[in-house]
Design a protein around this motif. Sequence first.
Motif, short mmCIF file in Angstrom:
data_model
loop_
_atom_site.label_atom_id
_atom_site.label_comp_id
_atom_site.label_asym_id
_atom_site.label_seq_id
_atom_site.Cartn_x
_atom_site.Cartn_y
_atom_site.Cartn_z
N SER A 21 -15.96 15.40 -14.55
CA SER A 21 -15.12 14.18 -14.83
C SER A 21 -13.90 14.72 -13.81
O SER A 21 -14.09 16.03 -13.64
CB SER A 21 -14.34 15.08 -16.38
N CYS A 22 -12.84 13.93 -13.89
CA CYS A 22 -11.72 14.71 -12.91
C CYS A 22 -10.09 14.23 -14.02
O CYS A 22 -10.33 12.56 -14.17
CB CYS A 22 -11.45 13.80 -11.71
N ALA A 23 -9.71 15.34 -14.11
CA ALA A 23 -8.75 14.42 -14.80
C ALA A 23 -7.62 15.29 -14.37
O ALA A 23 -7.00 15.68 -13.95
CB ALA A 23 -8.31 15.65 -16.29
N ALA A 24 -6.18 13.81 -14.82
CA ALA A 24 -5.21 14.04 -13.46
C ALA A 24 -4.61 14.02 -14.69
O ALA A 24 -4.00 13.47 -15.82
CB ALA A 24 -5.62 11.72 -13.58
N SER A 25 -2.79 14.44 -14.26
CA SER A 25 -2.16 14.88 -15.10
C SER A 25 -0.63 13.78 -14.65
O SER A 25 -1.24 12.85 -13.13
CB SER A 25 -1.27 16.56 -14.79
N GLY A 26 0.58 13.40 -14.89
CA GLY A 26 1.30 13.10 -14.33
C GLY A 26 1.39 11.25 -15.09
O GLY A 26 -0.10 10.99 -16.18
N ARG A 27 2.34 10.20 -14.80
CA ARG A 27 2.32 9.29 -15.54
C ARG A 27 1.47 8.27 -14.38
O ARG A 27 1.20 8.58 -13.27
CB ARG A 27 3.40 8.80 -15.97
N SER A 28 0.87 7.15 -15.17
CA SER A 28 0.52 5.77 -13.96
C SER A 28 -0.28 5.77 -13.15
O SER A 28 -0.76 5.95 -12.19
CB SER A 28 2.34 5.70 -13.23
N PHE A 29 -1.33 6.90 -13.97
CA PHE A 29 -2.99 6.77 -13.82
C PHE A 29 -3.43 5.72 -12.89
O PHE A 29 -4.03 5.50 -12.01
CB PHE A 29 -3.51 7.49 -14.72
N SER A 30 -3.04 4.90 -13.86
CA SER A 30 -4.14 2.92 -13.46
C SER A 30 -3.20 2.97 -11.93
O SER A 30 -4.23 1.77 -11.42
CB SER A 30 -3.85 2.07 -14.29
N THR A 31 -2.38 2.85 -11.69
CA THR A 31 -1.89 2.79 -9.64
C THR A 31 -2.68 4.08 -8.80
O THR A 31 -2.02 3.24 -7.77
CB THR A 31 0.18 3.05 -10.30
N TYR A 32 -2.79 4.31 -9.22
CA TYR A 32 -3.16 5.41 -8.46
C TYR A 32 -4.96 4.43 -8.00
O TYR A 32 -5.73 4.89 -9.12
CB TYR A 32 -3.66 6.56 -9.07
N GLY A 33 -6.00 4.02 -6.96
CA GLY A 33 -7.26 4.01 -6.49
C GLY A 33 -7.46 5.87 -6.46
O GLY A 33 -7.09 6.37 -5.99
N MET A 34 -8.77 5.54 -6.73
CA MET A 34 -9.55 6.68 -7.27
C MET A 34 -10.62 6.91 -6.69
O MET A 34 -11.70 6.08 -5.85
CB MET A 34 -9.88 7.12 -8.76
N GLY A 35 -11.12 8.29 -6.02
CA GLY A 35 -12.59 8.31 -4.82
C GLY A 35 -13.18 9.89 -5.52
O GLY A 35 -12.43 10.73 -5.50
N TRP A 36 -14.65 9.88 -4.95
CA TRP A 36 -14.95 10.57 -4.67
C TRP A 36 -15.78 11.32 -3.58
O TRP A 36 -16.69 10.71 -3.01
CB TRP A 36 -16.34 10.80 -6.07
N PHE A 37 -15.39 12.19 -3.36
CA PHE A 37 -15.74 12.72 -1.99
C PHE A 37 -17.07 14.44 -2.34
O PHE A 37 -16.37 14.95 -3.04
CB PHE A 37 -14.51 12.91 -0.87
N ARG A 38 -17.78 14.46 -1.65
CA ARG A 38 -18.31 16.19 -1.67
C ARG A 38 -18.60 16.58 0.09
O ARG A 38 -18.57 15.82 0.92
CB ARG A 38 -19.81 15.43 -2.63
N GLN A 39 -19.20 17.61 -0.02
CA GLN A 39 -18.89 18.53 0.94
C GLN A 39 -19.76 19.48 0.87
O GLN A 39 -19.62 21.10 0.19
CB GLN A 39 -17.87 19.06 1.53
N ALA A 40 -21.01 19.60 1.66
CA ALA A 40 -22.10 20.30 1.93
C ALA A 40 -21.92 21.85 2.58
O ALA A 40 -20.85 21.20 3.97
CB ALA A 40 -23.22 19.87 2.64
N PRO A 41 -21.54 23.03 2.87
CA PRO A 41 -21.99 24.38 3.64
C PRO A 41 -22.40 23.82 5.24
O PRO A 41 -23.36 23.20 5.72
CB PRO A 41 -22.74 25.39 3.24
N GLY A 42 -20.84 23.82 6.02
CA GLY A 42 -21.45 22.94 7.61
C GLY A 42 -21.67 21.84 7.96
O GLY A 42 -22.14 21.74 9.16
N LYS A 43 -20.79 21.29 6.65
CA LYS A 43 -21.05 19.41 6.38
C LYS A 43 -19.38 18.98 6.86
O LYS A 43 -18.59 19.59 5.91
CB LYS A 43 -21.68 18.94 6.05
N GLU A 44 -18.94 17.51 7.18
CA GLU A 44 -17.64 16.75 7.44
C GLU A 44 -17.65 16.33 5.73
O GLU A 44 -18.85 16.85 4.81
CB GLU A 44 -17.85 16.63 7.82
#
Length: 124
Positions: A21-44
């Motif tokens: 889960s990712c909880a966002a503060s602030g207003r107008s959450f629906s005006t933001y595109g959202m993404g998930w990224f990941r980073q493993a050790p030693g990798k981009e």
Amino acid sequence: QVQLIESGGGLVQAGGSLRLSCAASGRSFSTYGMGWFRQAPGKEREFVSTITGSGGDTYSADSVKGRFTISRDNAKSTVYLQMNSLKPEDTAVYYCAAKLGRGWSSNRYEYDYWGLGTQVTVSS
């Protein structure tokens, strides 16, 4: 300004599931595109999944298609990542990100705000 706080990471056996889960503060959450990224050790840091502001369109990396599902609840200002059939190679720190504008993007440089990340470890 948007603050993002991820939760739901942990240790799971291969084949198991987790929901981030990712909880966002602030207003107008629906005006933001959202993404998930990941980073493993030693990798981009790499793209995982993204969703439009309305939640009507999503896109995921080939490596997680059919296993991971991104969704959002704008009333709760929260975006989710349901992860099923987890593999050891999914082990990484997972980051939530928000971009101004309602569209989605797989490009990490288009995102304006980032959470601190949550660790996901998949054991074999």
